[in-house]
Design a protein around this motif. Structure first.
Motif, PDB file in Angstrom:
ATOM      1  N   ASN B 229       0.775  -1.240   0.000  1.00 35.78           N
ATOM      2  CA  ASN B 229       0.000   0.000   0.000  1.00 35.78           C
ATOM      3  C   ASN B 229       0.803   1.285   0.000  1.00 35.78           C
ATOM      4  N   LYS B 232       3.642   1.221  -4.692  1.00 34.67           N
ATOM      5  CA  LYS B 232       4.522   0.611  -5.700  1.00 34.67           C
ATOM      6  C   LYS B 232       3.820   0.531  -7.057  1.00 34.67           C
ATOM      7  N   SER B 233       2.637  -0.002  -7.006  1.00 36.82           N
ATOM      8  CA  SER B 233       1.898  -0.173  -8.241  1.00 36.82           C
ATOM      9  C   SER B 233       1.635   1.178  -8.896  1.00 36.82           C
ATOM     10  N   SER B 234       1.311   2.166  -8.075  1.00 38.52           N
ATOM     11  CA  SER B 234       1.047   3.497  -8.616  1.00 38.52           C
ATOM     12  C   SER B 234       2.312   4.073  -9.248  1.00 38.52           C
ATOM     13  N   LYS B 279      -1.315  -4.399 -10.571  1.00 37.77           N
ATOM     14  CA  LYS B 279      -2.606  -4.942 -10.172  1.00 37.77           C
ATOM     15  C   LYS B 279      -3.578  -4.748 -11.322  1.00 37.77           C
ATOM     16  N   ASN B 335       6.827   8.690  -1.184  1.00 33.19           N
ATOM     17  CA  ASN B 335       5.571   8.831  -1.928  1.00 33.19           C
ATOM     18  C   ASN B 335       4.485   9.488  -1.051  1.00 33.19           C
ATOM     19  N   ASP B 338       1.773  14.468  -1.257  1.00 38.90           N
ATOM     20  CA  ASP B 338       0.590  15.346  -1.275  1.00 38.90           C
ATOM     21  C   ASP B 338      -0.175  15.267   0.038  1.00 38.90           C
ATOM     22  N   CYS B 358       2.504  10.107  -6.399  1.00 37.58           N
ATOM     23  CA  CYS B 358       2.042   9.360  -7.564  1.00 37.58           C
ATOM     24  C   CYS B 358       0.668   9.871  -7.988  1.00 37.58           C
TER      25      CYS B 358
HETATM   26  N1  LIG Z   1      -2.758  10.441  -1.874  1.00 35.86           N
HETATM   27  C1  LIG Z   1      -1.979   9.582  -2.477  1.00 35.86           C
HETATM   28  N2  LIG Z   1      -2.359   8.312  -2.577  1.00 35.86           N
HETATM   29  C2  LIG Z   1      -1.536   7.455  -3.225  1.00 35.86           C
HETATM   30  C3  LIG Z   1      -0.323   7.902  -3.769  1.00 35.86           C
HETATM   31  N3  LIG Z   1       0.288   6.819  -4.320  1.00 35.86           N
HETATM   32  C4  LIG Z   1      -0.536   5.749  -4.160  1.00 35.86           C
HETATM   33  N4  LIG Z   1      -1.639   6.121  -3.480  1.00 35.86           N
HETATM   34  C5  LIG Z   1      -2.736   5.248  -3.053  1.00 35.86           C
HETATM   35  O1  LIG Z   1      -2.257   4.307  -2.160  1.00 35.86           O
HETATM   36  C6  LIG Z   1      -2.941   3.042  -2.313  1.00 35.86           C
HETATM   37  C7  LIG Z   1      -1.942   1.903  -2.525  1.00 35.86           C
HETATM   38  O2  LIG Z   1      -1.279   2.094  -3.683  1.00 35.86           O
HETATM   39  P1  LIG Z   1      -0.596   0.920  -4.497  1.00 35.86           P
HETATM   40  O3  LIG Z   1       0.120   1.531  -5.657  1.00 35.86           O
HETATM   41  O4  LIG Z   1      -1.606  -0.085  -4.802  1.00 35.86           O
HETATM   42  O5  LIG Z   1       0.396   0.373  -3.433  1.00 35.86           O
HETATM   43  P2  LIG Z   1       1.293  -0.966  -3.476  1.00 35.86           P
HETATM   44  O6  LIG Z   1       0.578  -1.953  -2.668  1.00 35.86           O
HETATM   45  O7  LIG Z   1       2.577  -0.587  -2.865  1.00 35.86           O
HETATM   46  O8  LIG Z   1       1.472  -1.386  -4.913  1.00 35.86           O
HETATM   47  C8  LIG Z   1      -3.874   3.213  -3.501  1.00 35.86           C
HETATM   48  O9  LIG Z   1      -5.148   3.437  -3.034  1.00 35.86           O
HETATM   49  C9  LIG Z   1      -3.318   4.467  -4.227  1.00 35.86           C
HETATM   50  O10 LIG Z   1      -4.330   5.155  -4.881  1.00 35.86           O
HETATM   51  C10 LIG Z   1       0.061   9.270  -3.622  1.00 35.86           C
HETATM   52  O11 LIG Z   1       1.132   9.769  -4.063  1.00 35.86           O
HETATM   53  N5  LIG Z   1      -0.803  10.078  -2.950  1.00 35.86           N
END
Ligand SMILES: Nc1nc2c(ncn2[C@@H]2O[C@H](COP(=O)(O)OP(=O)(O)O)[C@@H](O)[C@H]2O)c(=O)[nH]1
Ligand SMILES: Cc1cc2nc3c(=O)[nH]c(=O)nc-3n(C[C@H](O)[C@H](O)[C@H](O)COP(=O)(O)OP(=O)(O)OC[C@H]3O[C@@H](n4cnc5c(N)ncnc54)[C@H](O)[C@@H]3O)c2cc1C
Lengths: 628, 453
Positions: B229, B232-234, B279, B335, B338, B358
């Motif tokens: 969360n 990473k994916s973002s 994802k 990350n 914001d 992201c």
């Molecule tokens: N506000 C905000 N939310 C983010 C940002 N990057 C990712 N998210 C949110 O964080 C959550 C997890 O992101 P994800 O990319 O799935 O994380 P992963 O599990 O590391 O791959 C998602 O709901 C994204 O929308 C960011 O820069 N700002």
């Protein structure tokens, strides 16, 4: 007349190449004939009265181990002996001796005269007889036809020789000797490419008019070392040379009179050697140098003629006299013979195989200055190789070839047949890549095996050399496996020997590597070590002290051999290889390299062309035999 | 499968990017009778003519409408019979055509194989072939420009300078040996040492320019790590896009699903284990820290993602500990900036840190700059070059040899031994600056030193 007796081999020319070729053929049991223009000038030194010198000493010793005469001859007729470069490492030590020219020449003549299987005749060869691209014999100026199965030509500077002194010219083979006007035409007719080269010599001065007291004497070594491994003891005088210098006045005389030089007035157009420039060349090209060295060398124990080494010139007689008299010690000098330049025909050596046989005509071999070289030693080493190969050709044996990793002779011949030459070719140590292995001191050790197998060395001599080798290895092994310990007594001794103490158990070889230590000092430290013969001691020290570099050099040789062992078949068809430029293809077809390694050394053959060739040869693997 | 130089080979020649018209190139002896089997237009086919028709599958159904141009041996690029199919049906269609060609006996060409054949058939010399290969293999416009610049020989002058210095020093060394009797005013020991050190520095510079130049050619491998969360994916989506911009994998072969390639500022990158990160809409997989760390050993650069809006967790610390031990470069990507900053940046021990969002795209440019500076170490395109692995190895040895030379000259050892050093040096540099022969050296010697008696 058709001469009633026919021969196995005919040698044309009794110079330094011809002598070795004649003797080795007769010694190998060939029925041999030597034809030369003048019996009285057999073994004549055309230029400087010396044998050996840097890189040349190596050649003399190689000739010696291959059964040649040059080393023995100088050992018996030298006027002083010296190891050059003694202050540098053993790789570049070179033996040099002043010769009694007259004694040298006469001893050679007698040696030839007393050689079994060898006839000697004073006749000039005008034509080579050939049938179906195979040599048949020779025709001489007396109209005689001699028949043989192989011919070795060693005519030096004689073919269409032309001498220049100032603006005067005349035809001659060397100083006052007649030239050979017809032979090179016969070679041209056989399809060989013949061109012109130039060389020069210095004035000979009268010793009675030289102020030697004003000059610096240069004696030979106190403990002279012979050239031949066979010579047990040298019994020769030690007559000094003298050193003097040119000066600004000398240079001024020369520069003012350049119009008196055939070189600068455009009369002589052929190429002379870069490394052995005339004094006029040196003064012009190295304008900023204020002086040049001159060595005054005795020519003969009894004669008053002195050779002025460093003063090659073809200026007019008057200019020669004038500039000579500006030089310290020569203020009142009299010239006995002037210096001169000579232009002559030579055969482009890329037309030869590594065996020195011509590619065009079977049984026809060339050696010496005719192949574009300069120097007695260069001539002798080719003479012996051409001689051996003429005999082997008749005996149906594989050619006798020395590699660049085996001998200076190998480097010399490979350079000639692979690259040709645009100037008289002289040997330098820098031409040899692997000179740490190709040392002068180990010449007989490294070539004994090959020489013996080829029948050039007697069993007794061979055994003697093998015994030396065994001894050297044994001592090295002992030094590497004998340890000393950091006891108080040992360290006290080490201090006394002027070297660092040891802190841990140390083998003697490691100690020997220290610059300040040698074998004899080790013996003081460790008296159990046996006393050694001087030569063995020297070899052991070299092998141990330079071990790291020797190993590195051996790796370099391995890399080199990788390409040498990629053989190219003699009948290989280059027209089938795409991607080669016409120029490169032409060169390859002309030189016919026997290996990829040799092909790489042909000038103008690019690395890209080599890759294509290798890929092509690999693709046609069935015809591409790796001989390793 | 055993591969031979006389097989018929086929490949998409127009690159993999979607383009209006794609070209499939087929070459080899007998390739024209192979064409006959798949093409609606039957022979005769003439050299340099273009034919219109359809490629059909084994049931006779049309795959695509095409133009085919014919190049006959030996006048073709490869020197063999060769034809090119110009199709406009897109990648999928092109792949179908390729598969059809395989059915009738062609095989997929290996990278550079057309060029290799051209070379083997004498159409190119090796240096051209090598250059062409480099240009062909350049994955980005920027790499292509650098390759072309190197081809045009701008890097030659550095090499010439090295070569001249080596030749001079060798000649100078030889003069000591071969002409000791001459009182040659040669240069001082300090001057010799200075020249060797200049050679060494130049070689080092080339080595570095090539090391980073090779990053531009061969690309760099990235991996993204971080706790669930963290984004990473973002991040992956942000820098690569939803779909990869460049697919290096060859269509029709099994696709390496764990790797995606893209370029940043003209530098090719690929990301490992994207399957673990990406994802899809329906599968919401949360991957654990263990899996996220899986590919770090194979990566040149690790992007470690942290959440700016919260303090470092145990998991974060666990990741930091692990990353401290590896050799690859680590970039801490902070990350969600914001959402404010609660994280204590000083607790993250990595040199490279970038704050990013992201969601808003803030900080992306800084991240890209960071990646560029890690890949190219500040070398300008003008300076970058590309060398192959064996050239790099030789360079390294040559640099070591310079060090030995410095030592040996400093100790004023026997010139013959210094000659051995030089021989090794030139042996090593053979492939890089070209062969130095004794003849070259003698040339320099006679020109610079007054030699001869
Ligand atoms: N506000 C905000 N939310 C983010 C940002 N990057 C990712 N998210 C949110 O964080 C959550 C997890 O992101 P994800 O990319 O799935 O994380 P992963 O599990 O590391 O791959 C998602 O709901 C994204 O929308 C960011 O820069 N700002
Ligand atoms: C003026 C001059 C300057 C030189 N300067 C130097 C120098 O500075 N440094 C150096 O190292 N070397 C120098 N040399 C070279 C050296 O003398 C020769 O390289 C060496 O002697 C060559 O040996 P060779 O056996 O090839 O020929 P030579 O020693 O020249 O012997 C040739 C022999 O062939 C015979 N011959 C020739 N033609 C025929 C024929 N048609 N039929 C029968 N017999 C024939 C001649 O009578 C002679 O005996 C110089 C030579 C000359 C002439």
């Amino acid at each position: 007349m058709r001469y009633p007796k026919s021969y196995d081999v005919i040698i044309v020319g009794g110079g330094h190449a011809g002598i070795e070729a004649s003797l080795i053929n007769a010694r190998l049991g060939m029925n041999t004939l030597l034809l030369t223009i003048a019996l009285d000038s057999i073994g004549q030194m055309s230029c400087n009265p010396a044998i050996g010198g840097l890189a040349k000493g190596h050649l003399v010793k190689e000739v010696d181990i291959l059964g040649g005469e040059m080393a023995r001859n100088i050992d018996e007729t030298g006027l002083q002996f010296k190891i050059l470069n003694r202050s540098k490492g053993p790789a570049v030590w070179s033996s040099r001796a002043q010769a009694d020219m007259t004694a040298y020449r006469l001893r050679m003549k007698y040696t030839l005269e007393h050689q079994k299987n060898l006839d000697i005749k004073q006749e000039m060869v005008d034509e080579i007889l050939v049938e179906n691209n195979e040599v048949r014999g020779v025709r001489t100026n007396l109209g005689n036809e001699y028949y043989s199965k192989a011919v070795v030509i060693t005519t030096g500077t004689f073919m269409k020789g032309k001498i220049f002194i100032g603006l005067n010219t005349y035809s001659a083979g060397r100083a006052w000797e007649p030239p050979s006007e017809k032979l090179s035409d016969s070679l041209r007719k056989l399809g060989l490419k013949v061109s012109r080269l130039k060389t020069g010599t210095t004035p000979r001065l009268d010793a009675r008019t030289i102020d030697f007291d004003a000059l610096i004497p240069q004696p030979g070594d106190d403990e002279p070392i012979p050239f031949s491994f066979r010579t047990k003891e040298l019994n020769r005088p030690n007559i000094p040379c003298y050193l003097t210098y040119t000066n600004e006045k000398t240079h001024e005389v020369i520069l003012k009179n350049l119009d008196q030089s055939p070189l600068y007035s455009g009369i002589v157009e052929s190429v002379g050697p870069r490394y052995c420039p005339s004094i006029e060349d040196k003064v012009v090209k190295f304008f900023e140098k204020k002086q040049h060295q001159i060595f005054l060398e005795p020519q003969d124990e009894k004669s008053t003629e002195i050779y002025a080494d460093g003063l090659h010139t073809s200026m007019s007689y008057e200019v020669q006299l004038n500039f000579l008299r500006t030089i310290k010690g020569l203020e009142k000098v009299e010239i006995m013979r002037p210096g001169y330049a000579i232009e002559y025909d030579f055969v482009d050596p890329t037309q030869l195989k590594q065996s020195l046989e011509t590619k065009k005509i079977r049984g026809l071999f060339l050696a010496g200055q005719i192949n574009g070289t300069s120097g007695y030693e260069e001539a002798a080493s080719q003479g012996i190789i051409a001689g051996i190969n003429a005999a082997f050709y008749l005996l149906g044996k594989e050619p006798f070839i020395l590699g660049r990793d085996e001998a200076y002779t190998g480097v010399l011949i490979d350079d000639l047949v692979t690259k040709g030459t645009k100037e008289p070719y002289r040997m330098f140590t820098s031409r040899a890549e692997y000179r740490l292995i190709l040392r002068e001191d180990n010449t007989h050790l490294r070539l004994a095996e090959k020489s013996f197998r080829a029948g050039l060395l007697s069993r007794d001599e061979y055994e003697m050399i093998m015994e030396q080798r065994r001894k050297i290895e044994e001592v090295i092994k002992r030094l590497k496996t004998t340890f000393i310990f950091p006891t108080e007594e040992t360290n006290k001794k080490l201090k006394m020997l002027g070297t660092e103490i040891i802190k841990t158990k140390t083998d003697l070889a490691k100690l020997l590597r220290r610059t300040e230590l040698n074998y004899d000092k080790l013996r003081e430290l460790h008296p159990e070590l046996e006393e050694l013969d001087k030569f063995i001691k020297q070899e052991v020290e070299i092998d141990i002290k330079y071990e790291g570099y020797l190993t590195m050099q051996k790796q370099q040789i391995e890399k080199f051999k990788k390409y040498e062992n990629l053989k190219i078949p003699e009948d290989f068809d280059y027209t089938k290889v795409g991607g080669l430029s016409n120029e490169v293809r032409g060169k390859l077809m002309e030189i016919k390299p026997t290996s990829i390694g040799q092909a790489m050394r042909i000038s103008g053959v690019t690395p890209a062309a080599i890759s294509i060739l290798m890929v092509y040869l690999k693709k046609h693997n069935d015809r591409f035999k790796n001989s390793a | 499968m055993q591969k031979h130089d006389d097989d018929i080979i086929a490949a998409i020649a127009s690159g993999q990017v979607e383009a209006a018209i794609g070209v499939i190139r087929v070459s080899g002896k007998g390739s024209l009778s192979l064409l006959e089997k798949v093409f609606s237009k039957k022979p005769p086919y003439e050299h340099r003519k273009i034919y219109y028709g359809f490629i059909k599958d084994k049931f006779g159904d049309v795959i695509d409408e095409v133009l085919v141009n014919i190049h006959k041996a030996p006048k073709s690029y490869t020197g063999e019979d060769l034809f090119e199919i110009n199709a406009h049906g897109g990648l999928v269609c092109m792949n179908k055509i390729l598969e059809r060609l395989f059915e009738v006996g062609a095989r997929l060409a290996e990278p550079g194989e057309f060029t290799k054949r051209a070379f083997l058939n004498g159409k190119l010399d090796l240096s051209q072939a090598e250059a062409v290969a480099k240009v062909i293999s350049a994955k980005t416009e920027r790499a292509l420009k650098v390759a072309e610049r190197q081809l045009q020989g701008q890097f030659r002058s550095t090499l010439d300078d090295i070569r001249d210095k080596i030749l001079f020093l060798m000649a100078e060394n030889e003069v000591r040996i071969d002409h000791p009797e001459e009182d040659l005013s040669s240069i001082t020991q300090a001057e010799r040492l200075k020249m060797v050190s200049e050679i060494k520095e130049n070689l080092k510079k080339i080595y570095r320019a090539a090391k980073y130049g090779n990053n531009l050619f061969n690309g760099m491998v990235l991996t993204i790590v971080g706790k669930p969360n963290v984004g990473k994916s973002s991040l992956l989506n942000l820098i690569v896009g939803q779909e990869s911009a460049i697919v290096t994998d060859i269509p029709g072969t099994t696709r390496d699903i764990v790797k995606e390639s893209f370029s940043i500022k003209g530098i090719p990158f690929s990301i490992l284990d994207t399957a673990g990160i990406r994802k899809t809409e329906d599968v919401v997989e949360k991957i654990g820290v263990e899996r996220s760390l899986r590919a770090i050993d194979r990566a040149d650069i690790v992007l470690a993602v942290f959440d700016s809006s919260s303090e470092l967790s145990d998991e974060d610390l666990q990741i930091i500990e692990k990353l401290k031990k590896i050799n690859s470069e680590v970039v801490a990507v902070i990350n969600k900036s914001d959402l404010g900053q609660k994280i204590e940046l000083s607790k993250i021990p990595f040199k490279h840190k970038v704050q990013i969002s992201c969601k808003t795209g803030m900080g992306l440019k800084q991240l890209e700059d960071k990646l560029e500076s890690i890949a190219l170490k500040g070398f300008s395109d003008r300076e970058l070059i590309s060398l192959n692995a064996s050239q790099m190895e030789s360079l390294k040895k040559a640099i070591e040899m310079c060090e030995q030379l410095e030592q040996d000259i400093d100790n004023d050892i026997d010139p013959a031994l210094i000659g051995v050093d030089f021989l090794s040096l030139t042996d090593y540099l053979d492939e890089v600056i070209g062969r130095i022969t004794n003849e070259d050296m003698l040339e320099v010697m006679f020109k610079n030193f007054c030699i001869g008696k």
